[in-house]
Write an enzyme that holds these catalytic residues in place. Sequence first.
Site, PDB file in Angstrom:
ATOM      1  N   THR A  32      80.311   0.617 -78.745  1.00  0.00           N
ATOM      2  CA  THR A  32      80.939   1.656 -79.436  1.00  0.00           C
ATOM      3  C   THR A  32      81.489   1.319 -80.970  1.00  0.00           C
ATOM      4  O   THR A  32      82.237   2.169 -81.539  1.00  0.00           O
ATOM      5  CB  THR A  32      82.311   1.987 -78.733  1.00  0.00           C
ATOM      6  OG1 THR A  32      83.068   0.786 -78.539  1.00  0.00           O
ATOM      7  CG2 THR A  32      81.796   2.567 -77.330  1.00  0.00           C
ATOM      8  N   LYS A  73      72.781   6.676 -79.747  1.00  0.00           N
ATOM      9  CA  LYS A  73      73.399   7.409 -78.935  1.00  0.00           C
ATOM     10  C   LYS A  73      72.338   8.563 -78.633  1.00  0.00           C
ATOM     11  O   LYS A  73      72.212   9.164 -77.577  1.00  0.00           O
ATOM     12  CB  LYS A  73      74.648   7.864 -79.430  1.00  0.00           C
ATOM     13  CG  LYS A  73      75.798   6.713 -79.376  1.00  0.00           C
ATOM     14  CD  LYS A  73      76.166   6.215 -77.891  1.00  0.00           C
ATOM     15  CE  LYS A  73      76.685   7.052 -77.142  1.00  0.00           C
ATOM     16  NZ  LYS A  73      77.192   6.619 -75.773  1.00  0.00           N
ATOM     17  N   TYR A 109      74.938   4.026 -85.041  1.00  0.00           N
ATOM     18  CA  TYR A 109      75.499   4.464 -83.852  1.00  0.00           C
ATOM     19  C   TYR A 109      74.880   5.761 -83.385  1.00  0.00           C
ATOM     20  O   TYR A 109      74.600   5.806 -82.300  1.00  0.00           O
ATOM     21  CB  TYR A 109      77.065   4.500 -84.166  1.00  0.00           C
ATOM     22  CG  TYR A 109      77.652   4.909 -82.795  1.00  0.00           C
ATOM     23  CD1 TYR A 109      77.841   4.030 -81.616  1.00  0.00           C
ATOM     24  CD2 TYR A 109      78.707   6.261 -82.764  1.00  0.00           C
ATOM     25  CE1 TYR A 109      78.644   4.546 -80.350  1.00  0.00           C
ATOM     26  CE2 TYR A 109      79.289   6.513 -81.748  1.00  0.00           C
ATOM     27  CZ  TYR A 109      79.338   5.779 -80.688  1.00  0.00           C
ATOM     28  OH  TYR A 109      79.983   6.479 -79.655  1.00  0.00           O
ATOM     29  N   LEU A 162      87.324   4.758 -71.362  1.00  0.00           N
ATOM     30  CA  LEU A 162      87.096   5.879 -70.605  1.00  0.00           C
ATOM     31  C   LEU A 162      86.993   5.345 -69.195  1.00  0.00           C
ATOM     32  O   LEU A 162      87.401   6.094 -68.172  1.00  0.00           O
ATOM     33  CB  LEU A 162      85.801   6.610 -70.836  1.00  0.00           C
ATOM     34  CG  LEU A 162      85.380   7.882 -70.259  1.00  0.00           C
ATOM     35  CD1 LEU A 162      86.308   8.675 -70.229  1.00  0.00           C
ATOM     36  CD2 LEU A 162      83.847   8.297 -70.909  1.00  0.00           C
ATOM     37  N   ASP A 200      80.097  13.113 -80.800  1.00  0.00           N
ATOM     38  CA  ASP A 200      79.744  14.003 -81.861  1.00  0.00           C
ATOM     39  C   ASP A 200      78.932  13.367 -83.184  1.00  0.00           C
ATOM     40  O   ASP A 200      78.509  14.094 -83.886  1.00  0.00           O
ATOM     41  CB  ASP A 200      81.138  14.503 -82.290  1.00  0.00           C
ATOM     42  CG  ASP A 200      82.079  13.216 -82.895  1.00  0.00           C
ATOM     43  OD1 ASP A 200      81.886  12.271 -82.125  1.00  0.00           O
ATOM     44  OD2 ASP A 200      83.211  13.309 -83.619  1.00  0.00           O
ATOM     45  N   ASP A 239      74.986  -5.697 -67.106  1.00  0.00           N
ATOM     46  CA  ASP A 239      74.316  -5.090 -68.279  1.00  0.00           C
ATOM     47  C   ASP A 239      73.553  -4.014 -68.132  1.00  0.00           C
ATOM     48  O   ASP A 239      72.252  -4.418 -67.861  1.00  0.00           O
ATOM     49  CB  ASP A 239      73.622  -6.455 -69.110  1.00  0.00           C
ATOM     50  CG  ASP A 239      73.260  -6.024 -70.414  1.00  0.00           C
ATOM     51  OD1 ASP A 239      73.307  -4.778 -71.034  1.00  0.00           O
ATOM     52  OD2 ASP A 239      72.915  -6.982 -71.135  1.00  0.00           O
ATOM     53  N   ILE A 240      73.659  -2.927 -68.406  1.00  0.00           N
ATOM     54  CA  ILE A 240      72.898  -1.898 -68.223  1.00  0.00           C
ATOM     55  C   ILE A 240      71.782  -1.874 -69.154  1.00  0.00           C
ATOM     56  O   ILE A 240      70.826  -1.040 -69.012  1.00  0.00           O
ATOM     57  CB  ILE A 240      73.852  -0.236 -68.456  1.00  0.00           C
ATOM     58  CG1 ILE A 240      74.196  -0.268 -70.203  1.00  0.00           C
ATOM     59  CG2 ILE A 240      74.943  -0.370 -67.555  1.00  0.00           C
ATOM     60  CD1 ILE A 240      74.890   1.150 -70.187  1.00  0.00           C
TER      61      ILE A 240
HETATM   62  N1  NAP Z   1      85.560   5.578 -78.679  1.00  0.00           N
HETATM   63  C1  NAP Z   1      85.505   6.913 -79.544  1.00  0.00           C
HETATM   64  O1  NAP Z   1      86.010   7.219 -80.108  1.00  0.00           O
HETATM   65  C2  NAP Z   1      84.134   7.560 -78.752  1.00  0.00           C
HETATM   66  C3  NAP Z   1      83.661   8.783 -79.540  1.00  0.00           C
HETATM   67  C4  NAP Z   1      82.811   9.701 -78.885  1.00  0.00           C
HETATM   68  C5  NAP Z   1      81.794   9.034 -78.002  1.00  0.00           C
HETATM   69  N2  NAP Z   1      82.267   8.090 -77.375  1.00  0.00           N
HETATM   70  C6  NAP Z   1      81.401   7.724 -76.275  1.00  0.00           C
HETATM   71  O2  NAP Z   1      82.427   7.525 -75.058  1.00  0.00           O
HETATM   72  C7  NAP Z   1      82.201   6.642 -74.310  1.00  0.00           C
HETATM   73  C8  NAP Z   1      83.081   5.542 -73.655  1.00  0.00           C
HETATM   74  O3  NAP Z   1      83.847   5.078 -74.903  1.00  0.00           O
HETATM   75  P1  NAP Z   1      85.131   4.068 -74.793  1.00  0.00           P
HETATM   76  O4  NAP Z   1      85.820   4.201 -76.001  1.00  0.00           O
HETATM   77  O5  NAP Z   1      85.611   4.205 -73.310  1.00  0.00           O
HETATM   78  O6  NAP Z   1      84.416   2.610 -75.083  1.00  0.00           O
HETATM   79  P2  NAP Z   1      84.757   1.047 -74.923  1.00  0.00           P
HETATM   80  O7  NAP Z   1      86.283   1.240 -74.760  1.00  0.00           O
HETATM   81  O8  NAP Z   1      84.153   0.582 -76.131  1.00  0.00           O
HETATM   82  O9  NAP Z   1      84.377   0.610 -73.563  1.00  0.00           O
HETATM   83  C9  NAP Z   1      82.878   0.538 -73.437  1.00  0.00           C
HETATM   84  C10 NAP Z   1      82.683  -0.481 -72.400  1.00  0.00           C
HETATM   85  O10 NAP Z   1      81.130  -0.672 -72.110  1.00  0.00           O
HETATM   86  C11 NAP Z   1      81.151  -1.968 -72.133  1.00  0.00           C
HETATM   87  N3  NAP Z   1      79.607  -2.539 -72.378  1.00  0.00           N
HETATM   88  C12 NAP Z   1      79.106  -2.356 -73.751  1.00  0.00           C
HETATM   89  N4  NAP Z   1      77.704  -2.814 -73.850  1.00  0.00           N
HETATM   90  C13 NAP Z   1      77.482  -2.860 -72.288  1.00  0.00           C
HETATM   91  C14 NAP Z   1      76.263  -3.127 -71.475  1.00  0.00           C
HETATM   92  N5  NAP Z   1      74.984  -3.397 -72.157  1.00  0.00           N
HETATM   93  N6  NAP Z   1      76.302  -3.014 -70.297  1.00  0.00           N
HETATM   94  C15 NAP Z   1      77.605  -2.722 -69.614  1.00  0.00           C
HETATM   95  N7  NAP Z   1      78.576  -2.666 -70.231  1.00  0.00           N
HETATM   96  C16 NAP Z   1      78.608  -2.651 -71.590  1.00  0.00           C
HETATM   97  C17 NAP Z   1      82.009  -2.635 -73.045  1.00  0.00           C
HETATM   98  O11 NAP Z   1      82.342  -4.101 -72.882  1.00  0.00           O
HETATM   99  P3  NAP Z   1      82.745  -5.111 -74.034  1.00  0.00           P
HETATM  100  O12 NAP Z   1      83.945  -4.642 -74.416  1.00  0.00           O
HETATM  101  O13 NAP Z   1      82.570  -6.386 -73.330  1.00  0.00           O
HETATM  102  O14 NAP Z   1      81.662  -4.824 -74.954  1.00  0.00           O
HETATM  103  C18 NAP Z   1      83.275  -1.876 -72.613  1.00  0.00           C
HETATM  104  O15 NAP Z   1      83.996  -2.286 -71.485  1.00  0.00           O
HETATM  105  C19 NAP Z   1      80.736   5.788 -74.609  1.00  0.00           C
HETATM  106  O16 NAP Z   1      79.567   6.502 -74.439  1.00  0.00           O
HETATM  107  C20 NAP Z   1      80.960   6.068 -76.254  1.00  0.00           C
HETATM  108  O17 NAP Z   1      79.731   6.113 -77.242  1.00  0.00           O
HETATM  109  C21 NAP Z   1      83.388   7.242 -77.625  1.00  0.00           C
END
Ligand code: NAP
Length: 288
Positions: free
Chosen positions: A70, A137, A133, A12, A110, A43-44
């Site tokens: 995630t 969330k 998870y 995202l 979701d 690190d948030i």
């Molecule tokens: N993917 C899905 O299917 C899905 C579905 C529903 C909702 N969402 C939500 O959508 C949002 C974006 O998802 P996405 O798929 O883009 O996720 P993503 O590709 O896994 O990216 C998450 C990023 O956050 C970083 N991160 C993890 N822990 C962190 C921390 N403590 N501090 C700072 N950065 C951190 C990760 O770094 P590392 O890779 O180094 O860990 C990664 O670069 C999230 O809130 C997720 O919960 C995702």
Amino acid sequence: MRLLVTGCNGQLGRALKVALDAADAPAAYAGYEADWVDLPELDIANMDAVSAWFDAHAPYDVVVNCAAFTNVDGCESDFAAAFAANALGPMNLARACAQGGATLVHVSTDYVFPGNEPGERSEDDVPAPISAYGRSKLAGEGLALASNPRTHVVRTAWLYGDGKNFVRTMLGLAERFDQVTVVDDQLGNPTSAADLAHELLRIALTDSYGVWHCTNEGICSWADLAQAAFELSGSACTVKRCTSAEWKQMNPQSADRPAYSALKNGHLEATIGNQMRPWREALAAYLA
Ligand SMILES: NC(=O)c1ccc[n+]([C@@H]2O[C@H](COP(=O)([O-])OP(=O)(O)OC[C@H]3O[C@@H](n4cnc5c(N)ncnc54)[C@H](OP(=O)(O)O)[C@@H]3O)[C@@H](O)[C@H]2O)c1
């Protein structure tokens, strides 16, 4: 317009950069400035680190939190880490935003819903997650909303973009196998990270704070999504449909997932309009 984007290297976060630089980005972002951060730079989950970051770089108009733990199955075995990233992280950002009057756009899922009821969930439906998870969330949603009055919690689902995701995994498997086994009794809304990113920019400009659902339109199963990805990419790979119970037997460590987690974009429809297109159209654009 000054923005902070956390988790910027995820699917995202990357899509947000593209959306901000696109010709159809909302006019309010013209000439924007943004800080793009991810692990290990920020690190948030670390409250002191978040405070120090804001002390050095704020004020921001908008903070978009794309950072999250995630890995749904991984959250089951390390709830402490999941809670730190997915609950304490948004709380830390929301507190920092509140001090400077910034809007926080926090992305959720979701999977906060139990998925025991057919149909689409609205923003008013009661969440009751069935996975670690989802629990982490949901806690993050509440903490973010409670810690900053200018918080948008945007729930999305089944995201695919530039990064590790289900569609990419399926296409990778299709290169090695003639058939893949995919769960057919979990229904949801596949969502393009690009489409979501564009909507987040619009949502951030409103003062209609609270919970939003934002997914591409239409409902399908994971098996339907895999089949569509094969069809649209010209792969001859076929899908063998299985039940969640059969999948669990083959993968006992996997987290339980909701059977019905489709979302209705009600808040969008009622305010700035729902521009999310049908999932198959968005998938075709992604694969093209
Ligand atoms: N993917 C899905 O299917 C899905 C579905 C529903 C909702 N969402 C939500 O959508 C949002 C974006 O998802 P996405 O798929 O883009 O996720 P993503 O590709 O896994 O990216 C998450 C990023 O956050 C970083 N991160 C993890 N822990 C962190 C921390 N403590 N501090 C700072 N950065 C951190 C990760 O770094 P590392 O890779 O180094 O860990 C990664 O670069 C999230 O809130 C997720 O919960 C995702």
